[in-house]
Design a protein around this motif. Structure first.
Motif, short mmCIF file in Angstrom:
data_model
loop_
_atom_site.label_atom_id
_atom_site.label_comp_id
_atom_site.label_asym_id
_atom_site.label_seq_id
_atom_site.Cartn_x
_atom_site.Cartn_y
_atom_site.Cartn_z
N SER A 419 0.80 -1.23 0.07
CA SER A 419 -0.02 -0.22 0.00
C SER A 419 0.85 1.22 0.12
O SER A 419 0.50 2.34 -0.52
N ALA A 424 1.54 0.76 -5.81
CA ALA A 424 0.28 1.09 -5.27
C ALA A 424 -0.19 2.44 -5.67
O ALA A 424 -1.25 2.92 -5.73
N ARG A 436 -5.75 1.19 0.12
CA ARG A 436 -4.90 0.44 -0.87
C ARG A 436 -4.71 -1.05 0.02
O ARG A 436 -4.78 -1.97 -0.87
#
Length: 723
Positions: A419, A424, A436
């Motif tokens: 994330s 991401a 995310r």
């Protein structure tokens, strides 16, 4: 440089690996020509004798070592020749040496020594005196008189003790440089040594209390204990040593040189020389060898375990045609939600606060119910981190109240790494990091392979002692696992991310980005050969990658299979033989007829008629029978639940269906629906003796286990398969 030693590396590798010389030779030629391991294993079976990826990598590693070994042998021979000391005996010893360590032992006498005590004593002219002492040719009085003659204050030889001490240093140096002696002592040490440890500094957490007074044979100690000792030593809590019978070792030196304490009055000088050679020069280096050897073996086992676990994790089956609501659980900051379509596309996001300190359970329940209904969610996926079980309780209560879904818990290891990554941020530039993470959690059950390749394999939580082993070695091994998994499954080029494409044989990260760019500018690929239109995608890259690319396309019917474009003509001929065409394998009704006829063809005749190898003919036919087959389909599916278990409900003797989450040397951790995974110890895996847990279980496997013991206070569950 002159080549003093010529070796048939392929013949030698064949004897070491128990493989055919011609197969090894061909494999190495293919590798040297820039072919990838997956390509060679899948599409060059006739040339290699159908070697698999592991065998090919073993060949690559062995040939690399033998090449370095042979080069080093010639370097040592050249060094000896330069000093006019190269003879048949040394050449024969070099030829017979199997390891780099043996070659280095043989090199010691020819190594230019600058600052050793022995070298300094030789410069002072004490070598003849040392030889007389070594050969025990003079008595004490004669040696003393000769030593008297060597006195020279300018050479720091002010008294007889200085002279005799220098002679002893020379004797110690010559004993230390004796390759034959080192080999004998090495064999002795490796057969009899024990590794010991004691507490050196305070261990506040008591992590190493099992090793405060520890001793075990180096031939029996398991790998995970070696890594634990290494860690304790690195943290300066343990003092670790190698222990042998020093008296026996020294006696071996006396016996080898036939030193006799009755032979002359100079034996005390030999004692001093031997003592110094063994304690200060030989044993310390042998101890390092032992420690390095143990660490090497431990790392090898740890890396193998890690690799096996990772392969099982990556090969878990995708969850097809299911809409998912992913939950990244937390207390204070709230649980982040991500609703995902069947193909992983983000539909919606949200955040709920059902836990302390906010405790807005009503609002949370309303939002979850709303998202489930709005997006026709089939499965709720909960990450297994902080607040996981509390969130599970919350979701289970909602299901009880009438929400028609099931839930499952998945490992969120690495989700936070993903994330916060560049990848991401590129995928979801406008989303919060935690959202995310929720997307990653949901997608890893929809298509584990496609999602997990975005994360550094070391962050996926499978294995042990990952920080205590060579990171370069671990990274290489895990990267190979990902490569093999991706190419074994194949990659749908019109939906694959750049991260996934990068692992396809022959495709670089730059190639992957160019494929994505080409796809966005020109629309979906319709044929494999369109890859050649991608900027930077040359014939060699195409050759390596094409067979691992998948397309569900009318224009390129074989692209849904692993059949390589170079074999398209052969595949067409095989179908013509049974009165079908390539397009028929995409028609379900005709495909059944194709399968029936393919079951009855003569593969040997087909291979001969088409002038292709039998392995290739078999692979083509297998692919034609099952176009679009995903090899992950045979793996166990996730376990879905509607209710939660509590440790208070668990009693010894209960039987549960669980999923293996992690495997280590001493057993496996199994998720049976509790906050903590239960431990299935290696001793509880079978009525028979089990030496390796991987013989019994694998990550992702669904197994029935019986509860052996429950420790509610520590939250520990012991499990068994013996029922």
């Amino acid at each position: 440089m002159s080549e003093y030693i010529k070796v048939d590396l392929f013949k030698l590798a064949a004897s070491k690996l128990n493989l055919k010389k011609e197969n090894i030779k061909t494999t190495v030629e293919l590798l040297d020509a820039g072919n990838t391991v997956p390509f060679i294993a899948r599409y060059r079976k006739e040339m290699t004798g159908s070697l698999d990826e592991e065998e090919i990598r073993n060949i690559e590693e062995k040939i690399d070592y033998l090449r370095r070994l042979n080069e080093r042998k010639n370097d040592v021979a050249a060094a000896a020749d330069k000093q006019d000391k190269l003879d048949e005996e040394i050449l024969n010893k070099l030829k017979k040496a199997d390891t780099l360590q043996e070659v280095e032992d043989l090199y010691r006498p020819f190594k230019v020594k600058k600052q050793t005590k022995a070298a300094k004593a030789i410069e002072k002219g004490l070598k003849p005196l040392a030889d007389l002492i070594f050969n025990q040719e003079k008595n004490a009085a004669e040696i003393k008189a000769l030593a008297q003659e060597q006195l020279d204050p300018e050479k720091e030889l002010k008294n007889i003790e200085d002279v005799l001490s220098g002679a002893e240093d020379i004797i110690a140096g010559e004993i230390s440089d004796d390759a034959e002696l080192r080999k004998k002592l090495r064999d002795f040490v490796f057969k009899t040594a024990k590794i010991t440890s004691e507490q050196k500094n305070e261990d506040e957490e008591g992590k190493y209390q099992d090793y405060y007074e520890f001793k075990e044979s180096i031939n029996k100690i398991p790998p995970h204990r070696i890594l634990a000792l290494n860690r304790g030593e690195n943290e300066d809590i343990l003092r670790v040593k190698v222990e042998v019978d020093d008296d026996r070792a020294v006696e071996m030196i006396y016996n080898l040189y036939e030193f006799d304490n009755r032979k002359s009055g100079t034996f005390e000088h030999l004692v001093n020389g031997v003592d110094y050679a063994y304690k200060r020069l030989i044993f310390p280096s042998l101890e390092r060898e032992v420690r390095n050897h143990l660490t090497e073996k431990a790392e090898e086992k740890a890396v193998n375990n890690f690799s096996t676990n990772l392969k099982s994790l990556l090969m878990q089956p995708p969850l097809e045609d299911q809409r998912v609501l992913a939950v990244d659980p937390a207390f204070r900051t709230g649980c982040k939600l991500a609703a995902l379509a069947e193909d992983g596309q983000l539909l919606d996001t949200g955040a709920i606060y059902p836990h302390p300190p906010v405790n807005k359970q009503g609002e949370a329940a309303e939002m979850v119910a709303k998202l489930v209904k709005k997006h026709e969610i089939d499965i709720i996926v909960i990450g297994n981190g902080t607040a996981s079980r509390e969130t599970e309780t919350f979701i289970a209560e909602l299901i009880k109240s009438g929400m028609d879904v099931e839930y499952t818990i998945v490992s969120e290891a690495g989700a936070s790494v993903y994330s916060a990554s560049k990848l991401a941020r590129k995928e979801f530039p406008d989303l919060d990091v935690s959202i995310r993470g929720a997307i990653s959690i949901g997608r890893r059950i929809q298509d584990p392979l496609a999602e997990l390749v975005k994360i550094d394999p070391k962050s996926l939580g499978v294995g042990m002692y990952q920080h205590d082993i060579s990171q370069k070695r671990l990274e290489k091994a895990l990267n190979e696992v990902v490569i093999d998994a991706v190419n074994h499954v194949g990659v749908e080029i019109n939906t694959a991310s750049a991260a996934l494409l990068t692992y396809v044989a022959g495709i670089s990260s730059n190639n992957a980005e160019k494929i994505i760019e080409h796809r966005s500018q020109n629309g979906e690929f319709k044929e494999r050969k369109e890859l050649l239109d991608v900027y930077g995608f040359g014939p060699k890259t195409y050759e390596q990658a094409a067979g691992f690319i998948r397309l569900n396309s009318k224009e390129d019917p074989f692209a849904i299979t692993p059949i390589h474009p170079e074999s398209y003509r052969a595949a067409e001929k095989i179908l013509e033989n049974i009165n079908y065409i390539a397009a028929d394998i995409r028609d379900k009704e005709k495909l059944n007829q194709v399968r029936e006829k393919l079951n009855n063809i003569d593969l040997v005749k087909i291979a001969t008629d088409l002038e292709i190898g039998l392995p290739t003919a078999k692979d083509i036919v297998a692919s034609l029978k099952q176009p679009g087959r995903d090899p992950r389909d045979s793996m166990p599916a996730p376990i879905f639940r509607k209710d939660i278990l509590k440790i208070e409900d668990i009693k010894s003797g209960m039987i549960f269906k669980g999923k293996v989450r992690n495997i280590v040397d001493f057993g496996a951790f199994v998720d049976i629906g509790l906050k903590q995974d239960g431990l299935l110890h290696i001793s509880e895996m079978s009525q028979m003796y089990v030496s390796d847990p991987f013989e019994i279980v694998e990550i992702g496997q669904n197994i029935e286990v019986k509860v052996l013991d429950v420790d509610q206070k520590r939250g520990r569950i012991s499990l068994t398969l013996k029922f």
